[in-house]
Structures are given as C-alpha cells and as structure tokens.
Design a protein around this motif. Sequence first.
Motif, PDB file in Angstrom:
ATOM      1  N   ASN A   1       0.814  -1.228   0.000  1.00 12.05           N
ATOM      2  CA  ASN A   1       0.000   0.000   0.000  1.00 12.05           C
ATOM      3  C   ASN A   1       0.845   1.276   0.000  1.00 12.05           C
ATOM      4  O   ASN A   1       0.520   2.256   0.666  1.00 12.05           O
ATOM      5  N   ASP A   2       1.936   1.264  -0.775  1.00 14.49           N
ATOM      6  CA  ASP A   2       2.821   2.431  -0.791  1.00 14.49           C
ATOM      7  C   ASP A   2       3.656   2.399  -2.068  1.00 14.49           C
ATOM      8  O   ASP A   2       4.541   1.553  -2.221  1.00 14.49           O
ATOM      9  N   LYS A   3       3.382   3.330  -2.984  1.00 15.08           N
ATOM     10  CA  LYS A   3       4.109   3.341  -4.254  1.00 15.08           C
ATOM     11  C   LYS A   3       5.547   3.831  -4.112  1.00 15.08           C
ATOM     12  O   LYS A   3       6.321   3.755  -5.077  1.00 15.08           O
ATOM     13  N   SER A   4       5.925   4.315  -2.947  1.00 15.41           N
ATOM     14  CA  SER A   4       7.321   4.689  -2.733  1.00 15.41           C
ATOM     15  C   SER A   4       8.102   3.578  -2.041  1.00 15.41           C
ATOM     16  O   SER A   4       9.302   3.714  -1.814  1.00 15.41           O
ATOM     17  N   ASP A   5       7.416   2.482  -1.711  1.00 12.26           N
ATOM     18  CA  ASP A   5       8.094   1.335  -1.098  1.00 12.26           C
ATOM     19  C   ASP A   5       9.090   0.753  -2.099  1.00 12.26           C
ATOM     20  O   ASP A   5       8.766   0.573  -3.284  1.00 12.26           O
ATOM     21  N   PRO A   6      10.320   0.450  -1.669  1.00 10.71           N
ATOM     22  CA  PRO A   6      11.330  -0.068  -2.606  1.00 10.71           C
ATOM     23  C   PRO A   6      10.887  -1.294  -3.399  1.00 10.71           C
ATOM     24  O   PRO A   6      11.234  -1.429  -4.571  1.00 10.71           O
ATOM     25  N   ASP A   7      10.089  -2.179  -2.787  1.00 13.08           N
ATOM     26  CA  ASP A   7       9.636  -3.370  -3.522  1.00 13.08           C
ATOM     27  C   ASP A   7       8.745  -2.993  -4.693  1.00 13.08           C
ATOM     28  O   ASP A   7       8.778  -3.652  -5.743  1.00 13.08           O
ATOM     29  N   TYR A   8       7.945  -1.952  -4.530  1.00 14.06           N
ATOM     30  CA  TYR A   8       7.125  -1.482  -5.654  1.00 14.06           C
ATOM     31  C   TYR A   8       7.968  -0.699  -6.652  1.00 14.06           C
ATOM     32  O   TYR A   8       7.824  -0.855  -7.871  1.00 14.06           O
ATOM     33  N   VAL A   9       8.856   0.146  -6.152  1.00 11.98           N
ATOM     34  CA  VAL A   9       9.682   0.985  -7.031  1.00 11.98           C
ATOM     35  C   VAL A   9      10.487   0.120  -8.004  1.00 11.98           C
ATOM     36  O   VAL A   9      10.618   0.450  -9.192  1.00 11.98           O
ATOM     37  N   VAL A  10      11.023  -0.993  -7.513  1.00 15.05           N
ATOM     38  CA  VAL A  10      11.786  -1.894  -8.380  1.00 15.05           C
ATOM     39  C   VAL A  10      10.949  -2.323  -9.583  1.00 15.05           C
ATOM     40  O   VAL A  10      11.425  -2.330 -10.725  1.00 15.05           O
ATOM     41  N   THR A  11       9.684  -2.669  -9.348  1.00 16.08           N
ATOM     42  CA  THR A  11       8.844  -3.118 -10.469  1.00 16.08           C
ATOM     43  C   THR A  11       8.572  -1.976 -11.435  1.00 16.08           C
ATOM     44  O   THR A  11       8.557  -2.179 -12.655  1.00 16.08           O
ATOM     45  N   GLU A  12       8.360  -0.773 -10.922  1.00 13.32           N
ATOM     46  CA  GLU A  12       8.064   0.356 -11.815  1.00 13.32           C
ATOM     47  C   GLU A  12       9.280   0.732 -12.653  1.00 13.32           C
ATOM     48  O   GLU A  12       9.154   1.048 -13.849  1.00 13.32           O
ATOM     49  N   VAL A  13      10.460   0.692 -12.061  1.00 15.11           N
ATOM     50  CA  VAL A  13      11.684   0.978 -12.827  1.00 15.11           C
ATOM     51  C   VAL A  13      11.852  -0.059 -13.933  1.00 15.11           C
ATOM     52  O   VAL A  13      12.129   0.274 -15.093  1.00 15.11           O
ATOM     53  N   LYS A  14      11.677  -1.326 -13.593  1.00 17.34           N
ATOM     54  CA  LYS A  14      11.818  -2.382 -14.597  1.00 17.34           C
ATOM     55  C   LYS A  14      10.781  -2.238 -15.706  1.00 17.34           C
ATOM     56  O   LYS A  14      11.071  -2.447 -16.888  1.00 17.34           O
ATOM     57  N   ARG A  15       9.559  -1.871 -15.328  1.00 19.34           N
ATOM     58  CA  ARG A  15       8.493  -1.708 -16.335  1.00 19.34           C
ATOM     59  C   ARG A  15       8.830  -0.581 -17.301  1.00 19.34           C
ATOM     60  O   ARG A  15       8.676  -0.723 -18.526  1.00 19.34           O
ATOM     61  N   GLN A  16       9.335   0.540 -16.779  1.00 14.14           N
ATOM     62  CA  GLN A  16       9.656   1.667 -17.653  1.00 14.14           C
ATOM     63  C   GLN A  16      10.893   1.374 -18.502  1.00 14.14           C
ATOM     64  O   GLN A  16      10.956   1.804 -19.665  1.00 14.14           O
ATOM     65  N   ILE A  17      11.864   0.649 -17.966  1.00  8.94           N
ATOM     66  CA  ILE A  17      13.025   0.254 -18.776  1.00  8.94           C
ATOM     67  C   ILE A  17      12.570  -0.637 -19.919  1.00  8.94           C
ATOM     68  O   ILE A  17      13.028  -0.499 -21.064  1.00  8.94           O
ATOM     69  N   SER A  18      11.651  -1.561 -19.630  1.00 11.95           N
ATOM     70  CA  SER A  18      11.114  -2.434 -20.680  1.00 11.95           C
ATOM     71  C   SER A  18      10.372  -1.615 -21.731  1.00 11.95           C
ATOM     72  O   SER A  18      10.543  -1.831 -22.943  1.00 11.95           O
TER      73      SER A  18
END
Length: 409
Positions: free
Chosen positions: A261-278
Amino acid sequence: ANAHLAMGQRDLAEQCYRQVLVQSPNYTRARQGLAKLLKQWKPEEPMPTDQINELVLRNLELPESERNWQEVEDYIDKIIEERGLPPARRLLLEAQVAFLRNDHRGAERKIREAFEMDPEDLTTRLAAVRLLQFWPGKGPPIALKLLDQIIEKFGDNASMRIMRADLLTAANDPDLQQQLLAIADGIEDWPDAQQAGVWRSVGAPLHQRGYYEAAWEAIENSLELAPTELPTRSFLFDIALAKKDEALMLEAQARLLEMINDKSDPDYVVTEVKRQISRFGDGQASKDDLREVHEMLEGAIERRGSWHELHILDAQLEMLIDGNMNAALRSLDRALDAGPAVTSAVVLQTRLLFQSKSYQEAYEKLQLLPMAKRTERLGRLEAELYQKLGRKKDAYQSAKKLAELHPND
C-alpha cells in the motif's frame, strides 16, 4: 526480523538483528538468528562443494604436467576430518571431482556406492541424487529413478516434489511443461505452506523455460495458499515482465500494492523501474519517463540502500539516460558492497569495463564469478576479453565451452 525474512527482505532482517544486539548483546535468539542468516546469505567462506569446483576447474586450466590433484584430495581430507562426515560423503565429494574431470562413469559408480553404503541415511541419498542431475543427458533420468526409490522407502513430501522439479528441468524432456504441472498432483490435503512451496517450485522452471502462462497460473496458486508471501507477489511481476505483457505487469503491481500500500516502497519501485526500462526498450517510454522513475529509485535507495538490486537498476538508468559509465560503475560497486558478489552486478560491470577498454579491470571483476559460471553468464565476452589480454589459449577454451553450451548456435 522474522517479518522481514518472511517478505524476502534479508538485508533489513540483518539490520534488525544487529540493532537488537547493540542493545542486548547476549540475547541468544538474536545471535542465533543473525548467525543463521549470515551462513545462508553471506557465507564467510565458500561451501565445500563450491571450493572443490574452484580447485578442480583451476587445475583443468593448467597444462597436464602442472596440475596438482593432490591439492584437491587434501582439501577433501580436511573437510571430512573437520566436519566428521561419514565415508559415504567422501564418495560423493570424489564423485563431484570425477564429474568435473568428465569421468562420468567413475562418478556414477561412486554415487551408487554412496547410495548403497548406508540405506538409512536420507541426507546422503538426497545429496547423491542432487549430484547426478549435473551429469548432462544421462544423469537426470538416473537421479529420477533413485528419487522414486527414496520416496518408496521414506515417503513423499514437499521437499521430494521440489527436488523432482529440479531433476525434470535438468532432464528437459519435450513434454517438460506437462511433467512440471503434474508435480502438484495429489497434494490437496497437504498443509497450505507445503502446497505453496510445491507450486513455487513448479512455477520457477516454467518461467525460466518461457512457459509464461503456465508459470503465472502456478504462482497464482502458490499465492492463494500463502497470500502474505511478498516475494511470490514480486515473482508474478517478473513473469509478466518476461512475457512483455503490460496489462499483466500492472495487475502484478496491483497485487503488490494490496500488501504494501505504498508506491514509494522499494519493492514497488523496483517493479516500476523495470516496467519503464522495458517500455523504453520497446520505444514506448521516453528518457523523461526514465528520469521520473530515477527520482523514485533515488528515494528507494535512501530508504533501503542495503538492497543490491536498487543499485543495479540505478546503474542501468545512468547508462540509458545519459550514458554515464562512471556513475554506473559506482552504482555497481555499491551493489557489491551491499552483499555477496551478485552475479548480475558483476556481469554488467565486466561488460561496461570491456566497452571502455579497461580490459585488466574487467578481468579483475571477472574473477568474482565462479569459474563454472563464467562462460554461461558472459557468453562471448569472456573469450573476447581473454583475446584482448593476449591470452589466446584461454580465449580458445572459453569459445570451446560456449560452443558446447550452445551446440545449435
């Protein structure tokens, strides 16, 4: 600490143990928990099997007249004496050496001797089965038969099913997908945690072999049985990323947010970075999009700088946004400082140093990889690096190993 371990956050668990011990140095549970964690995650010395691999492979790189096999035998003697291992374990260590020296028949003979020496020693029998899976071609089918014998004698459980998944993956039959899915047959009455573990062991090789839809279904089954397992939710995202399915990636991220429940949580951030790199790689995202997630990543690093994956992603963004190789190399150094030598970080560093023509530095980073994994992980780069350093024989041997790994290439 236990909560962090359950969520796969080993670096944060270590911090918790250490903080407790600062205030209560004699707290037994904290000392034992930290010791167990470090043994699993940051071993102070290589495992005996890994050390034997290194000794044997190092000798095989030398001319025949310079090889010192007594060094290997002495190391086995030392391990047997220090750990008080039974004779059957010596046979298994000798079988490991035989495999590495391509004496497959000799290795099989020693494994069978170890298997039969103490029929009541389940640990030795399972170790023998594990070892056989590394015999290309013939080993996994033999290991599967021996595993059936073990199950008949000692009974079936989740560990046996997980081992079967590894062996079937190593055998790599044409109907692998169906074989893996069948591993979960008949486990409906087992405890939920055991069922979840079996489904994860099915989903991982399905993902590895590109059966993404089946992998997603298997991991979803695991998540239903163990809904508080954060690494399982993250694995759903990895499957979606490998499939390059934007809708599935967003669904997996939503599953993560249900728990954190936190988009700044590192576990979520990792997925967003990977998604944007893709997306950037597919031409669907701009450098401005990458800069935006880079800011998110910097915040995540401030919160959890002990997580090596954050620094690896930071290095990738530095290269993609500005081509800043020096900054990328610094980030990768921080990744290595955060934990044991992370293969992905070492490989990326070696590539970047090679591209910058820093061949000797690239070679020094190469040494951080286990010898048995270098060709597999670096591909042609290893041979090219040896060529640049004037080590023609090593370059030839590396190219030969690569050809053996990819006979159809």
